[in-house]
Design a protein around this motif. Sequence first.
Motif, short mmCIF file in Angstrom:
data_model
loop_
_atom_site.label_atom_id
_atom_site.label_comp_id
_atom_site.label_asym_id
_atom_site.label_seq_id
_atom_site.Cartn_x
_atom_site.Cartn_y
_atom_site.Cartn_z
N LEU A 151 0.81 -1.22 0.00
CA LEU A 151 0.00 0.00 0.00
C LEU A 151 0.85 1.27 0.00
O LEU A 151 0.47 2.27 -0.60
N GLN A 152 2.00 1.23 0.69
CA GLN A 152 2.78 2.46 0.84
C GLN A 152 4.14 2.41 0.15
O GLN A 152 4.79 3.44 0.01
N GLY A 153 4.57 1.23 -0.28
CA GLY A 153 5.86 1.15 -0.96
C GLY A 153 7.03 1.48 -0.05
O GLY A 153 7.96 2.18 -0.45
N LEU A 154 6.99 0.99 1.19
CA LEU A 154 8.05 1.27 2.17
C LEU A 154 8.72 -0.05 2.57
O LEU A 154 8.30 -0.70 3.53
N PRO A 155 9.75 -0.48 1.85
CA PRO A 155 10.33 -1.80 2.10
C PRO A 155 11.05 -1.93 3.44
O PRO A 155 11.06 -3.01 4.02
N THR A 192 2.74 -15.06 3.44
CA THR A 192 2.75 -13.59 3.46
C THR A 192 4.07 -13.05 3.98
O THR A 192 4.62 -12.08 3.43
N ILE A 193 4.60 -13.67 5.02
CA ILE A 193 5.87 -13.21 5.61
C ILE A 193 7.00 -13.30 4.58
O ILE A 193 7.71 -12.31 4.34
N TYR A 194 7.18 -14.47 3.99
CA TYR A 194 8.33 -14.66 3.10
C TYR A 194 8.15 -13.93 1.76
O TYR A 194 9.12 -13.44 1.18
N PHE A 195 6.91 -13.83 1.31
CA PHE A 195 6.66 -13.04 0.10
C PHE A 195 7.01 -11.57 0.35
O PHE A 195 7.68 -10.93 -0.46
N THR A 196 6.55 -11.04 1.48
CA THR A 196 6.83 -9.64 1.81
C THR A 196 8.33 -9.39 1.94
O THR A 196 8.86 -8.40 1.41
N LEU A 197 9.02 -10.28 2.61
CA LEU A 197 10.47 -10.14 2.72
C LEU A 197 11.12 -10.19 1.35
O LEU A 197 12.04 -9.40 1.05
N GLN A 204 15.00 -3.21 -2.62
CA GLN A 204 16.27 -2.64 -2.14
C GLN A 204 17.47 -3.22 -2.89
O GLN A 204 18.61 -3.06 -2.45
N ASN A 205 17.19 -3.89 -4.02
CA ASN A 205 18.25 -4.47 -4.87
C ASN A 205 19.10 -5.49 -4.14
O ASN A 205 20.29 -5.65 -4.43
N ASN A 206 18.50 -6.18 -3.20
CA ASN A 206 19.19 -7.25 -2.47
C ASN A 206 18.71 -8.58 -3.05
O ASN A 206 17.86 -9.26 -2.47
N GLY A 207 19.25 -8.93 -4.21
CA GLY A 207 18.74 -10.06 -4.97
C GLY A 207 18.84 -11.39 -4.28
O GLY A 207 17.93 -12.21 -4.35
N LYS A 208 19.95 -11.64 -3.60
CA LYS A 208 20.16 -12.94 -2.97
C LYS A 208 19.11 -13.19 -1.88
O LYS A 208 18.47 -14.25 -1.84
N GLU A 209 18.93 -12.22 -0.97
CA GLU A 209 17.95 -12.36 0.10
C GLU A 209 16.53 -12.47 -0.48
O GLU A 209 15.70 -13.23 0.02
N SER A 210 16.29 -11.70 -1.52
CA SER A 210 14.98 -11.73 -2.16
C SER A 210 14.67 -13.13 -2.70
O SER A 210 13.59 -13.68 -2.47
N VAL A 243 4.81 -15.76 -8.67
CA VAL A 243 5.67 -16.07 -9.83
C VAL A 243 6.18 -14.80 -10.49
O VAL A 243 7.31 -14.77 -11.02
N ILE A 244 5.39 -13.72 -10.45
CA ILE A 244 5.88 -12.45 -10.98
C ILE A 244 7.07 -11.96 -10.16
O ILE A 244 8.08 -11.51 -10.70
N ALA A 245 6.94 -12.02 -8.84
CA ALA A 245 8.04 -11.59 -7.98
C ALA A 245 9.28 -12.46 -8.21
O ALA A 245 10.41 -11.93 -8.26
N LEU A 246 9.11 -13.76 -8.35
CA LEU A 246 10.24 -14.64 -8.63
C LEU A 246 10.86 -14.31 -9.98
O LEU A 246 12.10 -14.34 -10.13
N GLY A 247 10.04 -14.00 -10.97
CA GLY A 247 10.58 -13.61 -12.27
C GLY A 247 11.41 -12.35 -12.18
O GLY A 247 12.49 -12.25 -12.77
N ARG A 248 10.92 -11.38 -11.41
CA ARG A 248 11.66 -10.11 -11.27
C ARG A 248 13.00 -10.30 -10.57
O ARG A 248 14.01 -9.72 -10.96
N THR A 249 12.99 -11.12 -9.50
CA THR A 249 14.25 -11.29 -8.78
C THR A 249 15.25 -12.11 -9.59
O THR A 249 16.46 -11.87 -9.54
N CYS A 250 14.76 -13.07 -10.39
CA CYS A 250 15.64 -13.83 -11.27
C CYS A 250 16.22 -12.93 -12.36
O CYS A 250 17.40 -13.04 -12.72
N LEU A 251 15.40 -12.03 -12.88
CA LEU A 251 15.89 -11.09 -13.90
C LEU A 251 16.94 -10.17 -13.30
O LEU A 251 17.97 -9.90 -13.93
N GLN A 252 16.73 -9.73 -12.07
CA GLN A 252 17.70 -8.86 -11.41
C GLN A 252 19.04 -9.56 -11.21
O GLN A 252 20.10 -8.95 -11.29
N GLN A 253 18.99 -10.87 -10.96
CA GLN A 253 20.21 -11.63 -10.73
C GLN A 253 20.76 -12.28 -12.00
O GLN A 253 21.69 -13.07 -11.94
#
Length: 476
Positions: A151-155, A192-197, A204-210, A243-253
């Motif tokens: 809602l607020q975009g505050l990671p 919800t916890i792990y998706f949010t993390l 924050q461009n922390n691809g490995k943790e993501s 799956v969208i979030a996983l695609g984005r983090t894989c693209l970043q890495q």
Amino acid sequence: MCYPTLNSSSGIGVSVRPAIVFLDKKMMQDSPIYIPTDSSHGAVDSHLSQEISTTVSEHLDESNNESTARDSEGEEKKMRKKALPMDCAPAPNEKLEQAQKMAEKFIKEKEVYKANRELIRCVALSRIIYGDGHWQLAQAFANLAHSYLILQGLPAQAIEHAESAKRTMLTGIHMPPATPEDKREILGTLVTIYFTLGVAHLAQNNGKESYLSLQKAERLMEELQELDGRVIMGLKISEKDLVIALGRTCLQQNKLDFATSYFEKAVDAVISTEGDTSPELINLYQKIAQSEQLKKNHERAIAYLLQAHSICMALHKKLSVEAAQTGLLLGKAYAATGDQQHIEAAEMYFTESLIAYQAALGAKDSLTLTAIEEFSKWLVYVGKKQQAYRLLKDSLKSIIDTYGDFSEKTAETYHIMGSICLAEGKMREAYQLFNKCLQIQIAVYGPRNRKLKEMQELLTALERSPAVHEGNRLVK
């Protein structure tokens, strides 16, 4: 010389329904979720401990007041109480239910800060009711974390509260779930916890943790699907979101094959529920194209971008920002191939994009000026230098009006124009343009910045040319 490859921006669009929506406005013009940095947002976060204390105090005060009233009442008052309904304050569990309903209401009404306040109350009340080690307290923290992110975009705040939820889950003393419904709720909370993390670390461009967090969310989602027969009601995170979030983090890495696979799964999910002209497909096709182009599969990238552009043209006006954005990406994709056979197509899409930007946003908008810059660089690359020079010269006033006389963009424009003149042997004009560029760079970076060295050396070399001194009009 290679023309730069496609790097469209994306990011995390935010919707009031709990799902990732990519906004290529900003998303994604690639880029990641926009994160506000205004310190005023911290004030909302500071309410958490204050709200917990206030809620506990309210509960105790209500209990004490009721007890004192009973002790001081006479027999007649007691008799009256038997005849009349008691005016009792709501119990904490009733307050919790009310806060949850209000949070949902405010989310639907896009009252972000009011929703957040109710979610903070849910944390406070859950602690009163269940104690520090209960999964329902973890669930309240997880919902709050998800709210900060989506809602607020505050990671940063999202990570803090998601970690609190995770600690509560991992360190709390838990009995086995009492019912299958409890087990579903616990698994859903963990998703919800792990998706949010995962998404917060991605922002924050922390691809490995993501990636690690999102993989955990994926495994938990699979377990939940097995438990629920793939029908999961009330879960904040959909399989498509994940799956969208996983695609984005894989693209970043740069895990490009995995990225393509995840985005294609998301495409299938969208088409199955919303049809093959859903606006959400535009960004997904652009992301797959970006992945394919990084793998040098230019033809596949173009095919996906054509699909995105086709949907965009069907949903929006030809002279719209959306059509301009997809057109620009197509122009860059055709240009990136380096093939002569694609020059005509690249120029067509660059031109259409620029016309659409100018019509929708005006000549002085930063997106319009960026399109001009991209187009002019490509024109120089394919040898159409005069066309590029005219385009930049016509836009110079708009660039100065938008970015200022002394700005990096203005300096870069003078530099490109000077390079064109130099390539065509127009030494005096090149010297004048490079000299303007240098003066702006000195003002922007300071006289001792190392970026100026190359430009100073070029000007020194040009001063030796007789053409620069023609007519005794050396520009200082």
